[in-house]
Enzyme design. Structure first.
Site, short mmCIF file in Angstrom:
data_model
loop_
_atom_site.label_atom_id
_atom_site.label_comp_id
_atom_site.label_asym_id
_atom_site.label_seq_id
_atom_site.Cartn_x
_atom_site.Cartn_y
_atom_site.Cartn_z
N ARG A 1 26.63 15.59 61.96
CA ARG A 1 26.53 17.26 62.12
C ARG A 1 25.90 17.79 60.94
NH1 ARG A 1 30.65 19.68 60.78
NH2 ARG A 1 32.27 17.86 61.15
N TYR B 1 16.76 37.06 80.63
CA TYR B 1 17.12 35.78 81.22
C TYR B 1 18.85 36.06 81.53
CZ TYR B 1 18.95 30.90 81.76
OH TYR B 1 19.39 29.67 82.03
N ASP C 1 12.34 35.90 72.74
CA ASP C 1 12.72 34.83 73.75
C ASP C 1 11.23 34.59 74.10
OD1 ASP C 1 12.99 33.14 75.63
OD2 ASP C 1 14.82 33.87 76.30
N LYS D 1 12.88 24.16 78.90
CA LYS D 1 11.80 24.47 79.99
C LYS D 1 10.38 23.67 79.61
CE LYS D 1 15.30 26.77 81.28
NZ LYS D 1 15.44 28.21 80.83
C1 PLP Z 1 16.51 28.64 80.36
C2 PLP Z 1 16.58 29.79 79.55
C3 PLP Z 1 17.41 30.10 78.58
C4 PLP Z 1 18.56 29.50 78.12
O1 PLP Z 1 18.30 28.30 77.84
P1 PLP Z 1 19.16 26.78 77.96
O2 PLP Z 1 18.57 25.78 77.32
O3 PLP Z 1 19.46 26.89 79.39
O4 PLP Z 1 20.65 27.06 77.27
C5 PLP Z 1 17.08 31.19 77.68
N1 PLP Z 1 16.03 32.19 78.12
C6 PLP Z 1 15.01 31.74 79.01
C7 PLP Z 1 14.14 32.69 79.24
C8 PLP Z 1 15.22 30.93 79.79
O5 PLP Z 1 14.60 30.49 80.90
#
Ligand code: PLP
Length: 388
Positions: free
Chosen positions: A61, A114, A180, A205
């Site tokens: 951890r 998101y 983001d 992604k």
């Molecule tokens: C999928 C996504 C998230 C969240 O990520 P997870 O890995 O599903 O927790 C945040 N921002 C964007 C733009 C995303 O496409």
């Protein structure tokens, strides 16, 4: 300095010759033998304080070498000193919010973003008081003494607006800006070079890229990374080493995948814009796109995500989704295969209805994550689905 493609192939693999391996070793240890108590205690202190590594990992951890290797590789691609990996994108955002909450409760958030980010911030779950803005131009006027963070998403989800990172950083002044950058990837955009303090990715992604790993990363300078590691060690939102291995394996092909998908998307967006069943296409590469002037300035290309509105509203959109054959009707994005989904009915369900409408998330809107299939097969699929 090697170029991006070379770094993507070799980063986090620099010690392979010394180790005499050609694939990253996977370390699944939960605990580590302590050579002597003095070393153990010093290592413990260093890791709890958020250090990147220590003479002894102590306990998984606190540190894992496989995860650290992947983090180093991603930091090299974003051009930051550090990267901190988490169990998911949302776990990564949570860690930033909790680390920043020591500086104040107020967070400025530019919509749209998101759906789950919107939900987490709006719910007050992490003790933050989020104030939502419809335009990054409002940031300077809304700053308060207790503003601890400014959050933008560019390109934004699902309407693909581009938000000016440099201008937002200037407007935020002393307050750190989190970007983001999931839709852009470091292939097309490197927010830290434009002054962003935190570069956040859902690595689920494009970075992972094959739809088989959930992960989140935050790239930043070491002074900001240490509190995130401390938070991760305390709360346990760890990336598993097997997931870290898969994430690392996606990186060498990142530029190839992003560029191939983007080339497909440019063709599809143009054709959709001319299709009689489509009333509107949201794609940064089309004339008139919101923030489209930033292509070539903060983002080298328009990427491979788009949204389009079909005539006939919800039912027409549901039919297109159901008729797609090559494309999979599914949420998520950034995989090798094309995915089509309905934001109002799925990813943006938790966003309040007025905010959805204001952001252009209408009942006829579909979001398309274009993959690396042959573009004519994708177009044939879309064309037949739109005829339904
Ligand atoms: C999928 C996504 C998230 C969240 O990520 P997870 O890995 O599903 O927790 C945040 N921002 C964007 C733009 C995303 O496409």
């Amino acid at each position: 300095m090697p170029r991006f493609q070379t770094t993507a192939v070799h980063a986090g693999r620099e010690d392979f010759n010394r180790l005499c391996v050609h694939a990253p070793p996977i370390d699944l240890s939960t605990t580590y033998p302590i050579p002597d108590l003095g070393t153990g205690s010093a290592s413990f202190d260093a890791l709890i304080a958020g250090g990147h590594d220590a003479a002894n990992p102590i306990y998984a951890r606190l540190h894992n070498p496989t995860v650290a290797r992947t983090e180093d590789a991603i930091a090299a691609l974003e051009g930051t000193q550090a990267c901190v990996a988490f169990a998911s994108g949302m776990a990564a955002l949570t860690a930033v919010l909790m680390a920043r909450s020591q500086h104040g409760r107020h967070v400025l958030v530019v919509r749209p973003l998101y759906g789950t980010s919107d939900h987490l911030l709006g719910s007050g779950l992490c003790g933050v008081e989020a104030e939502f803005l419809t335009d990054a131009g409002q940031v300077a006027a809304r700053l308060r003494p207790d503003t601890a963070l400014v959050i933008i998403e560019t390109p934004s989800n699902p309407t693909l607006d581009l938000v000016d990172i440099r201008a937002t950083v200037a407007a935020a002044g002393r307050v750190p800006v989190l970007v983001d950058s999931t839709f852009a990837t470091p292939v097309l955009q490197r927010p830290a070079e434009l002054g962003a303090t935190y570069v956040w990715h859902s690595a689920t992604k494009f970075l992972g890229g094959h739809g088989d790993v959930i992960a989140g990363v935050v790239c930043c300078e070491e002074t900001h990374a240490a509190p995130l590691r401390t938070m991760r060690a305390a709360t346990g939102a760890l990336l598993h080493p097997l997931a870290a291995y898969l994430l690392h394996r996606g990186l060498p092909t990142l530029a190839l995948r992003v560029e191939a998908a983007q080339a497909n998307a440019q063709v599809l967006a143009q054709r959709l814009a001319e299709h009689p069943a489509v009333s509107k296409v949201f794609y940064p590469g089309l004339p008139g796109a919101r923030g489209g002037h930033l292509i070539g300035i903060q983002m080298s290309g328009p990427g491979s995500l788009m949204a389009f509105e079909v005539k006939g509203g919800h039912d027409a959109a549901a039919r297109v989704m159901a008729r797609a054959k090559v494309m999979t009707a599914a949420v998520s994005l950034g995989s090798t295969d094309s995915l089509i989904q309905h934001p109002a009915g799925l990813t943006h369900r938790m966003v309040p209805e007025e905010a959805r409408a204001a952001a252009g998330i209408t009942p006829g809107l579909l979001r398309l994550s274009v993959g690396i299939e042959h573009v004519e097969d994708l177009w044939d699929d879309l064309a037949q689905a739109l005829e339904g």
